[in-house]
Design a protein around this motif. Structure first.
Motif, short mmCIF file in Angstrom:
data_model
loop_
_atom_site.label_atom_id
_atom_site.label_comp_id
_atom_site.label_asym_id
_atom_site.label_seq_id
_atom_site.Cartn_x
_atom_site.Cartn_y
_atom_site.Cartn_z
N GLU A 43 57.76 46.44 49.98
CA GLU A 43 57.79 47.90 49.89
C GLU A 43 56.77 48.45 50.88
O GLU A 43 55.63 47.96 50.94
CB GLU A 43 57.45 48.35 48.46
CG GLU A 43 57.50 49.85 48.27
CD GLU A 43 56.99 50.30 46.90
OE1 GLU A 43 56.53 49.44 46.13
OE2 GLU A 43 57.03 51.51 46.63
N GLU A 44 57.19 49.43 51.63
CA GLU A 44 56.27 50.14 52.54
C GLU A 44 54.99 50.49 51.78
O GLU A 44 55.07 50.97 50.65
CB GLU A 44 56.97 51.42 53.02
CG GLU A 44 56.19 52.27 53.97
CD GLU A 44 56.89 53.61 54.24
OE1 GLU A 44 56.46 54.30 55.16
OE2 GLU A 44 57.86 53.96 53.53
N GLY A 45 53.85 50.24 52.36
CA GLY A 45 52.58 50.56 51.71
C GLY A 45 51.98 49.40 50.93
O GLY A 45 50.85 49.50 50.45
N PHE A 46 52.72 48.29 50.81
CA PHE A 46 52.18 47.15 50.06
C PHE A 46 50.91 46.63 50.75
O PHE A 46 50.82 46.62 51.98
CB PHE A 46 53.23 46.05 49.95
CG PHE A 46 52.85 44.93 49.03
CD1 PHE A 46 52.65 45.16 47.68
CD2 PHE A 46 52.68 43.64 49.51
CE1 PHE A 46 52.28 44.12 46.83
CE2 PHE A 46 52.32 42.59 48.67
CZ PHE A 46 52.13 42.84 47.32
N SER A 47 49.97 46.19 49.94
CA SER A 47 48.68 45.76 50.47
C SER A 47 48.79 44.43 51.21
O SER A 47 49.29 43.44 50.67
CB SER A 47 47.69 45.64 49.30
OG SER A 47 46.83 44.55 49.49
N MET A 48 48.30 44.40 52.44
CA MET A 48 48.30 43.16 53.22
C MET A 48 47.44 42.09 52.56
O MET A 48 47.74 40.91 52.64
CB MET A 48 47.76 43.42 54.63
CG MET A 48 48.75 44.06 55.55
SD MET A 48 50.03 42.88 56.07
CE MET A 48 51.05 43.98 57.04
N GLU A 49 46.39 42.52 51.91
CA GLU A 49 45.50 41.56 51.27
C GLU A 49 46.23 40.86 50.12
O GLU A 49 46.13 39.65 49.95
CB GLU A 49 44.24 42.30 50.78
CG GLU A 49 43.20 41.43 50.11
CD GLU A 49 43.35 41.42 48.60
OE1 GLU A 49 43.75 42.47 48.04
OE2 GLU A 49 43.10 40.37 47.98
N GLN A 50 47.01 41.63 49.35
CA GLN A 50 47.80 41.01 48.28
C GLN A 50 48.88 40.11 48.86
O GLN A 50 49.17 39.04 48.33
CB GLN A 50 48.43 42.08 47.38
CG GLN A 50 47.41 42.75 46.48
CD GLN A 50 48.06 43.50 45.32
OE1 GLN A 50 49.20 43.25 44.95
NE2 GLN A 50 47.34 44.43 44.75
N LEU A 51 49.50 40.58 49.95
CA LEU A 51 50.53 39.75 50.58
C LEU A 51 49.93 38.41 50.98
O LEU A 51 50.52 37.34 50.75
CB LEU A 51 51.11 40.47 51.81
CG LEU A 51 52.15 39.66 52.60
CD1 LEU A 51 53.34 39.28 51.73
CD2 LEU A 51 52.62 40.44 53.83
N LYS A 52 48.75 38.47 51.56
CA LYS A 52 48.11 37.25 52.02
C LYS A 52 47.80 36.31 50.84
O LYS A 52 48.00 35.10 50.93
CB LYS A 52 46.84 37.61 52.80
CG LYS A 52 46.39 36.48 53.65
CD LYS A 52 45.68 36.83 54.90
CE LYS A 52 45.08 35.54 55.47
NZ LYS A 52 45.67 34.30 54.94
N ARG A 53 47.32 36.89 49.75
CA ARG A 53 47.04 36.06 48.57
C ARG A 53 48.31 35.38 48.07
O ARG A 53 48.30 34.21 47.68
CB ARG A 53 46.47 36.92 47.44
CG ARG A 53 44.96 37.08 47.50
CD ARG A 53 44.47 38.14 46.54
NE ARG A 53 44.64 37.81 45.14
CZ ARG A 53 44.64 38.70 44.15
NH1 ARG A 53 44.46 40.00 44.43
NH2 ARG A 53 44.79 38.32 42.90
N ILE A 54 49.41 36.13 48.05
CA ILE A 54 50.68 35.58 47.55
C ILE A 54 51.20 34.48 48.48
O ILE A 54 51.66 33.43 48.03
CB ILE A 54 51.71 36.73 47.40
CG1 ILE A 54 51.28 37.64 46.24
CG2 ILE A 54 53.11 36.18 47.17
CD1 ILE A 54 52.00 38.98 46.20
N VAL A 55 51.10 34.73 49.78
CA VAL A 55 51.57 33.75 50.76
C VAL A 55 50.71 32.48 50.67
O VAL A 55 51.23 31.36 50.71
CB VAL A 55 51.54 34.37 52.17
CG1 VAL A 55 51.69 33.31 53.25
CG2 VAL A 55 52.64 35.42 52.30
#
Ligand SMILES: Nc1ncnc2c1ncn2[C@@H]1O[C@H](COP(=O)(O)OP(=O)(O)OP(=O)(O)O)[C@@H](O)[C@H]1O
Ligand SMILES: Nc1ncnc2c1ncn2[C@@H]1O[C@H](COP(=O)(O)OP(=O)(O)OP(=O)(O)O)[C@@H](O)[C@H]1O
Ligand SMILES: [Mg+2]
Ligand SMILES: [Mg+2]
Ligand SMILES: [Mg+2]
Ligand SMILES: [Mg+2]
Ligand SMILES: [Mg+2]
Ligand SMILES: [Mg+2]
Lengths: 336, 336
Positions: B97-109
């Motif tokens: 979703e537009e606006g999703f936090s890159m930091e959270q994305l990185k944690r998930i990845v």
């Protein structure tokens, strides 16, 4: 680096490339993923297989020439085809928004079934999730696919050589413009239809004829021909010189792009391929493409050069030469 | 038939079953999909392969014992394992979703990368899409997977015989309760953690020991043990009789379920399996399960009977017997 995801990260262009190179590729790194091809090539026992995935979030769901379901089947067939593989099996993962119309779901599912049947692939496994209202947009579809790499295929960015010719299987921009036209806010009249089509028989014909002289394949989807060729130039560490005059663009696409200030070279296609071939088979490859219903408008559009590596140049209609970059920004979000 | 999709269609229980049987299965019908197993078994050349997919829409994204990324890796490993396959390769399709936090994305990845590494599987291909704000919910992840069916495996609903024993690899409901607890609206204190874990080594140990006496495997995810066993009873055209006393449930799960009026038997698990085995290997299979870190609390929980086909019965703690149905409704949407 951005702190938040933007629509540009989904464009398939420069921001997507940077996101993949910055976050996904380093975290998941392995010798298969690192090749960054349209499909992964994996060897199991004696079998060379291709494996790929795409999610579809196109908006609207129905448009001239297709719908999200047909697109989801063709798109994954095409990424398998770009590895020189015969597509065999698909998975389908569906995310539904609460309240989505069952009648529309049925139309989409029937369209997927028809597309799979026509292409000779089987949908063998699936998954269905539902999220609350306003937590999705009707339906999102993921397809993954498995195929067998054809015996005569040896395609990949590492095979690209200076001197190779760049062929394009037909006119560009039809899919992207068809989606734009289907968006209610626009009020332009055209007869442009999505070019959504499965490319595996076109690839098979090429491989049967020119075998390992077919060096690289890529379907110019999100980000268009400009982005696809930049990815090849970067991956293969070569330069690509294009001749704008040779690039076929249908009248309706050209008109719509002029009105909207868009470049057909950055617009998505769903039934076109770029083939990079050894120079001595250029005419043979062109003949094969043009003999196939999906390649009748094929053209030789450029040449591979050694230098400057990673760059694409366009000799323009008016005689100049300019750098052709990847798509920057995202003028048409959710094109596929 | 419903005119609109409801949250129940995503429960993994009865409504999901009806949606799949009513719309997807007839449209896509073929001999592989028709088996309706956790993973498709396909033969390419001499190789028996397993192929499966799941999308993950869990809410919240982070919870005790895991996160959406770890779940997306383990879930697909587990569906491959349920076909008696060694998982090898995964694809990952990400919708942001537009606006999703890159930091959270990185944690998930990073969590996905860790889970894949620990399980010895490679993420070899992927896709990344972005949709506008309020058109998704942060991040959805699809994984598909390919594995090789182990030489000694011959599992499937068609192998289930009257007289077979039903084994469960451990305590139930931990995942579902951990998700509930992570939802802000609830204010119960527990130490329950998701059981998210990759089951392939547990399956390998079973197959090494009892080979083709292992008749059927299923991971009781959405809809829990009750739904999973009903699916087997329907698919195998048998009846299953369970002994409630033998079904392990951790104290925290039992407590949370009592407060919330939920049945642990319908709650999702992400690191448990049901194994249906020939009666003569019951004790051997139990021993193998209990010798593995992921099967220490394994139990024999029931028996397969010929009649009445398609039904599951529960001998309750207080001595009665009741029909155990699939999950109806969706008390806990977006559990995985
Ligand atoms: N989330 C991800 N994780 C790992 N690899 C990814 C991810 N997203 C994309 N990739 C990889 O990056 C490369 C480019 O992906 P991309 O989706 O742009 O290709 P494509 O499917 O051919 O294009 P399109 O999605 O527009 O059809 C591929 O090699 C793909 O496997
Ligand atoms: N949209 C779909 N199209 C085709 N088949 C589907 C679809 N959704 C589910 N299926 C099939 O239905 C069966 C049950 O799917 P389901 O997703 O419930 O299984 P699972 O993945 O083991 O469970 P969970 O998703 O809770 O982990 C599987 O055989 C699956 O391939
Ligand atoms: Mg592609
Ligand atoms: Mg693609
Ligand atoms: Mg599933
Ligand atoms: Mg399963
Ligand atoms: Mg599953
Ligand atoms: Mg893609």
């Amino acid at each position: 680096r951005d702190e938040h995801v933007t629509l540009s990260h989904g464009s398939g262009g420069k921001a997507t490339h940077n996101l993949i190179e910055g976050i996904f590729a380093p975290a998941f790194a392995n010798t298969v993923l690192d090749r960054m091809e349209d499909a992964a090539t994996i060897t199991i026992g004696e079998q060379r297989l291709a494996f790929t995935t795409d999610s579809y979030v196109v908006n609207p769901l129905f448009f001239a020439g297709g719908d999200i379901g047909k697109l989801a089947v063709h798109g994954t067939i095409n990424d398998l085809s770009m590895a020189g593989a015969d597509p065999l099996y698909l998975s389908v993962g569906i995310i539904l928004e609460e309240g989505f119309s069952m009648e529309q779901l049925k139309r989409i599912v029937d369209s997927m079934a028809r597309a799979a049947h026509e292409a000779g692939v089987l949908i063998v496994t699936g998954d269905t999730k539902v999220v609350q209202r306003n937590k999705a947009d009707g339906i999102f579809i993921n397809t993954a696919g498995v195929g067998v790499v054809r015996a005569t295929a040896n395609v990949g960015q590492t095979q690209v050589q200076p001197g190779d010719r760049v062929l394009l299987s037909g006119a560009i921009g039809d899919h992207g413009v068809a989606i734009m036209m289907a968006r209610e806010e626009l009020d332009i009249e055209t007869d442009v239809e999505s070019d959504s089509a499965p490319l595996h028989t076109l690839v098979a014909a090429l491989l049967d004829s020119i075998g390992t002289s077919l060096h690289c394949l890529k379907d110019p989807t999100r980000g268009g021909v400009a982005t696809a060729l930049n990815e090849i130039a970067l991956g293969a560490e070569v330069s690509i010189a294009l001749d704008e005059q040779s690039i076929p663009v249908h009248e309706g696409v050209r008109g719509a792009c002029e009105i909207l200030g868009l470049d057909p070279l950055t617009i998505a296609n769903e039934g076109k391929l770029l083939a990079i071939v050894a120079p001595e088979v250029e005419q043979e490859a062109l003949k094969v493409l043009r003999s196939h219903p999906l390649g009748r408008e094929a053209m030789v559009i450029g040449t591979v050069q050694a230098e400057p590596a990673g760059m694409v140049f366009l000799r323009t209609d008016i005689g100049g030469t300019r750098v052709l970059d990847m798509l920057v920004g995202d003028p048409l979000p959710r094109i596929c």
